[in-house]
Design an enzyme around this catalytic site. Structure first.
Site: not given
Ligand code: SRM
Ligand code: SF4
Length: 566
Positions: A75, A144, A208, A210, A428, A434, A473, A477
Site C-alpha cells: 500500500r 497512516r 494504527k 488515522k 472492501c 484478505c 468482516c 474497511c
Molecule cells: Fe482495513 C485490516 C484492507 C481501510 C479497519 N484492512 C485490513 C487488512 C490489512 C487485513 C489484515 O490485517 O490482514 C486488509 C487487507 C485486504 C487486502 O487484501 O487488500 C485491509 N483497509 C483495507 C482497504 C484496502 C479496504 C478497501 O477496500 O479499500 C483499505 C485501505 C486503506 C488505506 O489505504 O490505508 C482499508 N481499514 C480501513 C478502514 C477505513 C478507513 O480507514 O477509513 C478501516 C475502518 C476505520 C478504522 O480504522 O477504524 C479499516 N482494517 C481495519 C481493521 C480494524 C481496526 C480496528 O480498530 O479494529 C483491520 C484489522 C486490524 O487492524 O486488526 C484492518
Molecule cells: Fe478484510 Fe475485513 Fe477489512 Fe474487508 S473489512 S478488507 S474482510 S479486514
C-alpha cells in the site's frame, strides 16, 4: 489485588525490532519459502506491506502438500490521494511487471498492489520511490495515509487545506532509517541505540492511527470514522481554522460488546497554525495512554471513552500548549463523490470516474481500464486524485483536452452510466486476498446491487442515492457503520444487516438482522424500501426514514451499537 496485564506479543516484537528492522533482510534472502518469518510480518506493515496467501487456492495447495501460495500486498502513502501523470505511468508499469496485475484504489485515497512475490518486493519499492512515492507508514501502529477532501483544486483555499494534510503526513512519519536501509540500500546507521523516534518512542503507537482533513459541506473523507479529523472552518472565503474531532473508528468483533465502532467527538476550534502541534499532542497522548495489553482495546476511541473527554482534552491542551476554543458550527450535506465534470477556479476541469470498488485492471474480455488511464496520463498535463470512496478524478484537465479525455474514458469502460445506488456503494477487498475476511465483499456486492436496483426501481426510487456498503468482516474497511444500509460478513454467504446511518456519515447504523443470506436480505429490505417510497418526507434519506419510522433507533455513541433491534 488486580491481575497485572501483560503487554501483547506485537509490543515485544516492536521493542526488539531495532526501530522496525527485525530480520526482514535475512527473511528476504531465504529462498526456501515464499513467506517471511512471522515476527517480521508484523514489522513489514510499517514499511507498507502485508503477507497474504491466495485463499481460493488454500485447499488445493494443502492437498498437494504445498505451502500456501504466499504473496504480498503493498500500500502506498499518498496524502490527499494526489498523483501526477508521470507518477501514474510509473505505477502502471510496475503493476504490469511486478504484481499480479492491476491496481486497487483504497478507501483511504491510495492504491495497493496485490500478488507481489517475495523476490519482487524490493524492486517494487525501489520503483515507486523512483517515482517519488513511498510506502512508509502506510500500515502499522503509526499514523497512516492522511485523507483530504478530494477536489482540492477547486479553489485556492482547498489547495491551502491540502497542504496541511501533506504537512500532517510528513510531520508524523516515523524517523527510523530502516526503510531507507532495507529497501533503498542507503547508508546504514552504525549505532541503532542512538537513533531516536521523538514522537512515537521505541514501541510506536499501541495501534494504527488515522487522520482526515475535511472541507464542509463535503464529508467524502468520513471525518467521524477517523482517530483524528480537522474540519476546515471557512468564512467569507477565508480559512479561519479547524474544528478538531477525535476518537472515531469502525473496527469491532461480532458479538463482543467491549468493541464497537465510534463517532469522533468535537473537541473545539483551533487556528490553522496549530494543526501540527495539536496532532502531535493527540498522538503522544494516545502513545502514553492507549492500551498496550489488548489490541482489541487499543485504538484512540477506547482511550478517550476510558479517560473521559475532559481528561483527554486537558492532556492534549497541556502537551500542545494550544487551548481549544468553542467548536465552530459547520454542516455536511454530501457523503460521496461528484461524478462527471466539475470546473476548477483556475478554469481547468476535473472528471470524476466511478471505479467500482476501486479495482483497476485490463479485463480479458472486458474494459481495458489500465490502458485507458495510461493513455490519459500521456495526453494530459494535470494529475490524478484518488478519492476516499475508491474512485478516481482525472484532475486539472485543460478545456481543450476535455473531449479527448472523455472519449478515452468511455472507450475504456471508465465512464459509464450506473444507478445512483451503485454510485453510492462501496465494498472492501475481502476474498481472496484478505486474511481476515469471513465472507465476500468486492466480488459480491456488484451482483447484490443489481438485485437491489430491481427493488428500488419497482418502488420508483431509482434516482434515490442510498449509501450501501459491504465488508467481509466487522473490521469495517469500507466504513459500513456510517452507511445507510450496511452488510457485514459473518460466514460465507451470510451477513449482518445494519440500518440507519444518515447519508452524511455523522450517525452510526444499528444491527437489524443477523447472519442472513441473499434471499433473506432481499425479503427483509423490499418491504422497508416500499414503506420508504410511500411514507418518506420531502428530501428525507432512507437512513433518516428508518430512524424516524422507529425501524431502528438513532445511534450516536458506539456503546449503543450492538444489541439487535426487533
Ligand atoms: Fe482495513 C485490516 C484492507 C481501510 C479497519 N484492512 C485490513 C487488512 C490489512 C487485513 C489484515 O490485517 O490482514 C486488509 C487487507 C485486504 C487486502 O487484501 O487488500 C485491509 N483497509 C483495507 C482497504 C484496502 C479496504 C478497501 O477496500 O479499500 C483499505 C485501505 C486503506 C488505506 O489505504 O490505508 C482499508 N481499514 C480501513 C478502514 C477505513 C478507513 O480507514 O477509513 C478501516 C475502518 C476505520 C478504522 O480504522 O477504524 C479499516 N482494517 C481495519 C481493521 C480494524 C481496526 C480496528 O480498530 O479494529 C483491520 C484489522 C486490524 O487492524 O486488526 C484492518
Ligand atoms: Fe478484510 Fe475485513 Fe477489512 Fe474487508 S473489512 S478488507 S474482510 S479486514
Amino acid at each position: 489485588m488486580s491481575e497485572e496485564k501483560q503487554l501483547t506479543e506485537v509490543e515485544h516484537i516492536k521493542a526488539r525490532s531495532r526501530h522496525l528492522r527485525g530480520t526482514i533482510e535475512e527473511g528476504l534472502r531465504d529462498q526456501t519459502t515464499g513467506a517471511l518469518p512471522a515476527d517480521d510480518t508484523q514489522l513489514t506493515k510499517f514499511h507498507g506491506f502485508y503477507q497474504q496467501d491466495e485463499r481460493d487456492l488454500r485447499e488445493e495447495r494443502r492437498h498437494q502438500k504445498l505451502e500456501p501460495l504466499y504473496s504480498f500486498m503493498l500500500r502506498a502513502r499518498v496524502p490527499g490521494g494526489v498523483i501526477t501523470a508521470q507518477q501514474w505511468k510509473a505505477i502502471d508499469a510496475i503493476a504490469r511487471e511486478l504484481t499480479g496485475g492491476g491496481l486497487r484504489l483504497t478507501t483511504r485515497q491510495t492504491f495497493q498492489y496485490h500478488g507481489i512475490l517475495k523476490r519482487n518486493i524490493k524492486p517494487l519499492i525501489q520503483g515507486i520511490n523512483q517515482a517519488m512515492i513511498d510506502s512508509i507508514a502506510a500500515c502499522g501502529d503509526v499514523n497512516r495515509n492522511v485523507l483530504c477532501n478530494t477536489n482540492p483544486v477547486e479553489s485556492a483555499l482547498h489547495k491551502r487545506i491540502y497542504e496541511d494534510a501533506v504537512a500532517l503526513s510528513k510531520h508524523l512519519l516515523p524517523k527510523t532509517r530502516a526503510y531507507h536501509e532495507i529497501w533503498l540500500d542507503e547508508e546504514r546507521i552504525a549505532n541503532h541505540e542512538e537513533e531516536q523516534e521523538p514522537i512515537y518512542g521505541d514501541t510506536y503507537l499501541p495501534r494504527k492511527f488515522k487522520i482526515a482533513v475535511a472541507v464542509p459541506p463535503h464529508n467524502d473523507v468520513d471525518v467521524n470514522g477517523n482517530d483524528l479529523s480537522f474540519v476546515a472552518i471557512i468564512e467569507n472565503g477565508e480559512l479561519k481554522g479547524y474544528d478538531v474531532l477525535a476518537g472515531g473508528g469502525m473496527g469491532n468483533t461480532h458479538g463482543d460488546t467491549r468493541t464497537y465502532p465510534q463517532i469522533a467527538k468535537n473537541f473545539g476550534f483551533i487556528k490553522p497554525g496549530d494543526v501540527l502541534k495539536v496532532a502531535e499532542a493527540v498522538v503522544t497522548t494516545q502513545r502514553d495512554f492507549g492500551d498496550r495489553t489488548d489490541r482489541k482495546q487499543a485504538r484512540l476511541k477506547y482511550t478517550i471513552d476510558r479517560l473521559g473527554t475532559d481528561v483527554f482534552k486537558q492532556h492534549v491542551e497541556e502537551r500542545s500548549g494550544v487551548l481549544f476554543a468553542d467548536a465552530a458550527p459547520y454542516e455536511f450535506t454530501m457523503h460521496s463523490d461528484r461524478y462527471g465534470w466539475t470546473e476548477n477556479s483556475d478554469g481547468t476541469w476535473n472528471l470524476t470516474l466511478f471505479i467500482e470498488h476501486g479495482r483497476i485492471k485490463d479485463y480479458e474480455d472486458g474494459p481495458q481500464m489500465l490502458q485507458g488511464l495510461l493513455k490519459m496520463a500521456d495526453l494530459h498535463g494535470g494529475d490524478f486524485r484518488m478519492t476516499a470512496t475508491q474512485n478516481l478524478i482525472v484532475a486539472q484537465v485543460e478545456k481543450s483536452k476535455k473531449e479527448a479525455i472523455e472519449k478515452l474514458a468511455r472507450e475504456h469502460g471508465l465512464l459509464r452510466t450506473v444507478s445512483r445506488l451503485r454510485e453510492n456503494s462501496m465494498a472492501c477487498v475481502a476474498l481472496p486476498t484478505c486474511t481476515l475476511a469471513m465472507a465476500e465483499a468486492e466480488r459480491y456486492l456488484p451482483d447484490l446491487i443489481t438485485k437491489l436496483e430491481d427493488i428500488v426501481s419497482r418502488h420508483g426510487l431509482a434516482d434515490q442515492p442510498i449509501v450501501v456498503r459491504m465488508t467481509g468482516c466487522p473490521n469495517g474497511c469500507a466504513r459500513p457503520f456510517l452507511a445507510e444500509i450496511a452488510f457485514v460478513g459473518k460466514a460465507p454467504g451470510k451477513y449482518n444487516l445494519y440500518l440507519g446511518g444518515d447519508g452524511k456519515g455523522t450517525r452510526l447504523v444499528k444491527l437489524y438482522r443477523e447472519n442472513i443470506g441473499e434471499e433473506e436480505i432481499l425479503e427483509t429490505l423490499e418491504p422497508l424500501i416500499e414503506r420508504y417510497s410511500k411514507e418518506r418526507q420531502e428530501g428525507e434519506g432512507f437512513g433518516d426514514f428508518v430512524v424516524r419510522a422507529g425501524i431502528v433507533p438513532a445511534v450516536y455513541d458506539g456503546r449503543d451499537f450492538h444489541q439487535i433491534h426487533e
